[in-house]
Design a protein around this motif. Structure first.
Motif, PDB file in Angstrom:
ATOM      1  N   ASN A 198      70.573 -42.401  68.743  1.00 40.74           N
ATOM      2  CA  ASN A 198      70.470 -42.868  70.124  1.00 40.74           C
ATOM      3  C   ASN A 198      71.845 -42.911  70.788  1.00 40.74           C
ATOM      4  O   ASN A 198      72.019 -42.479  71.929  1.00 40.74           O
ATOM      5  CB  ASN A 198      69.803 -44.244  70.151  1.00 40.74           C
ATOM      6  CG  ASN A 198      69.314 -44.625  71.526  1.00 40.74           C
ATOM      7  OD1 ASN A 198      69.440 -43.874  72.477  1.00 40.74           O
ATOM      8  ND2 ASN A 198      68.757 -45.806  71.636  1.00 40.74           N
ATOM      9  N   LYS A 199      72.834 -43.424  70.064  1.00 43.40           N
ATOM     10  CA  LYS A 199      74.197 -43.485  70.618  1.00 43.40           C
ATOM     11  C   LYS A 199      74.738 -42.083  70.856  1.00 43.40           C
ATOM     12  O   LYS A 199      75.351 -41.804  71.889  1.00 43.40           O
ATOM     13  CB  LYS A 199      75.118 -44.246  69.673  1.00 43.40           C
ATOM     14  CG  LYS A 199      74.892 -45.744  69.676  1.00 43.40           C
ATOM     15  CD  LYS A 199      75.810 -46.443  68.694  1.00 43.40           C
ATOM     16  CE  LYS A 199      75.505 -47.929  68.599  1.00 43.40           C
ATOM     17  NZ  LYS A 199      76.352 -48.598  67.609  1.00 43.40           N
ATOM     18  N   GLU A 200      74.520 -41.179  69.879  1.00 49.03           N
ATOM     19  CA  GLU A 200      75.012 -39.810  70.023  1.00 49.03           C
ATOM     20  C   GLU A 200      74.358 -39.124  71.219  1.00 49.03           C
ATOM     21  O   GLU A 200      75.022 -38.428  71.977  1.00 49.03           O
ATOM     22  CB  GLU A 200      74.737 -39.015  68.745  1.00 49.03           C
ATOM     23  CG  GLU A 200      75.602 -39.431  67.574  1.00 49.03           C
ATOM     24  CD  GLU A 200      75.171 -38.772  66.276  1.00 49.03           C
ATOM     25  OE1 GLU A 200      74.163 -38.046  66.253  1.00 49.03           O
ATOM     26  OE2 GLU A 200      75.863 -38.992  65.271  1.00 49.03           O
ATOM     27  N   GLN A 201      73.068 -39.350  71.377  1.00 46.80           N
ATOM     28  CA  GLN A 201      72.370 -38.721  72.487  1.00 46.80           C
ATOM     29  C   GLN A 201      72.824 -39.302  73.818  1.00 46.80           C
ATOM     30  O   GLN A 201      72.925 -38.579  74.801  1.00 46.80           O
ATOM     31  CB  GLN A 201      70.864 -38.867  72.316  1.00 46.80           C
ATOM     32  CG  GLN A 201      70.320 -37.988  71.211  1.00 46.80           C
ATOM     33  CD  GLN A 201      68.845 -38.175  70.989  1.00 46.80           C
ATOM     34  OE1 GLN A 201      68.259 -39.140  71.457  1.00 46.80           O
ATOM     35  NE2 GLN A 201      68.251 -37.244  70.272  1.00 46.80           N
ATOM     36  N   GLU A 210      64.044 -37.615  74.812  1.00 46.23           N
ATOM     37  CA  GLU A 210      64.150 -38.079  73.422  1.00 46.23           C
ATOM     38  C   GLU A 210      64.749 -39.477  73.361  1.00 46.23           C
ATOM     39  O   GLU A 210      64.316 -40.319  72.566  1.00 46.23           O
ATOM     40  CB  GLU A 210      65.000 -37.099  72.617  1.00 46.23           C
ATOM     41  CG  GLU A 210      64.932 -37.325  71.137  1.00 46.23           C
ATOM     42  CD  GLU A 210      65.627 -36.237  70.343  1.00 46.23           C
ATOM     43  OE1 GLU A 210      65.949 -36.503  69.175  1.00 46.23           O
ATOM     44  OE2 GLU A 210      65.855 -35.140  70.873  1.00 46.23           O
ATOM     45  N   LYS A 211      65.722 -39.753  74.215  1.00 42.40           N
ATOM     46  CA  LYS A 211      66.346 -41.080  74.253  1.00 42.40           C
ATOM     47  C   LYS A 211      65.315 -42.138  74.653  1.00 42.40           C
ATOM     48  O   LYS A 211      65.255 -43.208  74.035  1.00 42.40           O
ATOM     49  CB  LYS A 211      67.514 -41.080  75.242  1.00 42.40           C
ATOM     50  CG  LYS A 211      68.213 -42.414  75.351  1.00 42.40           C
ATOM     51  CD  LYS A 211      69.315 -42.370  76.392  1.00 42.40           C
ATOM     52  CE  LYS A 211      69.903 -43.733  76.626  1.00 42.40           C
ATOM     53  NZ  LYS A 211      70.882 -43.739  77.705  1.00 42.40           N
ATOM     54  N   LYS A 266      64.090 -45.301  72.465  1.00 43.93           N
ATOM     55  CA  LYS A 266      64.167 -46.672  72.989  1.00 43.93           C
ATOM     56  C   LYS A 266      62.809 -47.353  72.905  1.00 43.93           C
ATOM     57  O   LYS A 266      62.717 -48.526  72.546  1.00 43.93           O
ATOM     58  CB  LYS A 266      64.659 -46.669  74.441  1.00 43.93           C
ATOM     59  CG  LYS A 266      66.152 -46.598  74.581  1.00 43.93           C
ATOM     60  CD  LYS A 266      66.568 -46.803  76.020  1.00 43.93           C
ATOM     61  CE  LYS A 266      68.064 -46.879  76.130  1.00 43.93           C
ATOM     62  NZ  LYS A 266      68.497 -47.152  77.505  1.00 43.93           N
ATOM     63  N   ASN A 267      61.757 -46.606  73.245  1.00 45.23           N
ATOM     64  CA  ASN A 267      60.404 -47.171  73.162  1.00 45.23           C
ATOM     65  C   ASN A 267      60.056 -47.532  71.725  1.00 45.23           C
ATOM     66  O   ASN A 267      59.431 -48.558  71.466  1.00 45.23           O
ATOM     67  CB  ASN A 267      59.372 -46.189  73.721  1.00 45.23           C
ATOM     68  CG  ASN A 267      59.467 -46.058  75.221  1.00 45.23           C
ATOM     69  OD1 ASN A 267      60.009 -46.918  75.893  1.00 45.23           O
ATOM     70  ND2 ASN A 267      58.972 -44.965  75.749  1.00 45.23           N
ATOM     71  N   GLU A 268      60.465 -46.671  70.792  1.00 46.16           N
ATOM     72  CA  GLU A 268      60.191 -46.938  69.377  1.00 46.16           C
ATOM     73  C   GLU A 268      60.940 -48.183  68.907  1.00 46.16           C
ATOM     74  O   GLU A 268      60.398 -49.021  68.199  1.00 46.16           O
ATOM     75  CB  GLU A 268      60.597 -45.728  68.540  1.00 46.16           C
ATOM     76  CG  GLU A 268      60.171 -45.818  67.099  1.00 46.16           C
ATOM     77  CD  GLU A 268      60.492 -44.553  66.331  1.00 46.16           C
ATOM     78  OE1 GLU A 268      60.679 -44.668  65.103  1.00 46.16           O
ATOM     79  OE2 GLU A 268      60.551 -43.474  66.932  1.00 46.16           O
ATOM     80  N   LEU A 269      62.195 -48.309  69.320  1.00 43.20           N
ATOM     81  CA  LEU A 269      62.979 -49.483  68.940  1.00 43.20           C
ATOM     82  C   LEU A 269      62.464 -50.753  69.623  1.00 43.20           C
ATOM     83  O   LEU A 269      62.566 -51.845  69.067  1.00 43.20           O
ATOM     84  CB  LEU A 269      64.460 -49.280  69.275  1.00 43.20           C
ATOM     85  CG  LEU A 269      65.227 -48.343  68.363  1.00 43.20           C
ATOM     86  CD1 LEU A 269      66.647 -48.137  68.893  1.00 43.20           C
ATOM     87  CD2 LEU A 269      65.276 -48.858  66.944  1.00 43.20           C
ATOM     88  N   ALA A 270      61.907 -50.604  70.808  1.00 45.37           N
ATOM     89  CA  ALA A 270      61.387 -51.771  71.533  1.00 45.37           C
ATOM     90  C   ALA A 270      60.215 -52.395  70.778  1.00 45.37           C
ATOM     91  O   ALA A 270      59.992 -53.600  70.871  1.00 45.37           O
ATOM     92  CB  ALA A 270      60.956 -51.370  72.936  1.00 45.37           C
TER      93      ALA A 270
END
Length: 164
Positions: free
Chosen positions: A16-19, A109-110, A114-118
């Motif tokens: 996520n950070k790289e993207q 993709e980001k 984010k949705n997955e981490l949420a």
């Protein structure tokens, strides 16, 4: 299971950070290319204005001599410059389209990451920490049991196989 989950979480956050960095860089590059495109369009407009003045002078018969000794008109020079500029603009436009497409893919993709981490709430991470602690305790207990089994096998003269 916990280790795999933790590895996946770390990997997802790193990705996520790289993207995010990639999106930022692509956005900057797109802005630079759009700025270059605007500059080149202005340059083309200027050249077209000069082309009009060259056409009027070409009509009056003004020509220049090439280094090889040939004769060219201002119109020929103008057409060469215009074709170079248009090719350059085409390349810039292609690059901008490609970067926008890549930016869109990375943004999508980001958002998905984010949705997955949420979906992983604070309770989930507390549960993971509890599982981690339980696994550490069970490893300690297993080591203790293994030591006891070794001692018993030595006392009774039985071969101890660690893989059991």
């Amino acid at each position: 299971m916990y280790n795999e989950l933790q590895k996946r979480y770390v990997k997802e956050t790193k990705t996520n950070k790289e993207q995010s960095k990639a999106i930022k860089n692509l956005t900057i590059k797109i802005n630079e290319l759009e700025h270059n495109l605007q500059e080149q369009r202005q340059r083309i407009e200027q050249l077209e204005c000069k082309k009009v003045s060259w056409k009027t002078s070409a009509v009056s018969g003004k020509r220049s001599q090439t280094p090889e000794g040939g004769v060219t008109s201002h119109r020929d020079i103008s057409e060469k410059k215009e074709s170079c500029c248009s090719r350059y603009l085409e390349l810039l436009l292609k690059e901008i389209k490609k970067l926008k497409k890549e930016n869109g893919k990375l943004s999508t993709e980001k958002r998905a990451l984010k949705n997955e981490l949420a979906g992983l709430d604070k309770g989930f991470f507390e549960e993971v920490e509890d599982l981690k602690h339980a696994v550490q305790e069970s490893v300690k207990l297993n080591n203790e049991y293994e030591k006891c089994l070794k001692q018993i096998s030595v006392i009774y003269g039985l071969p101890f196989t660690a893989h059991l």
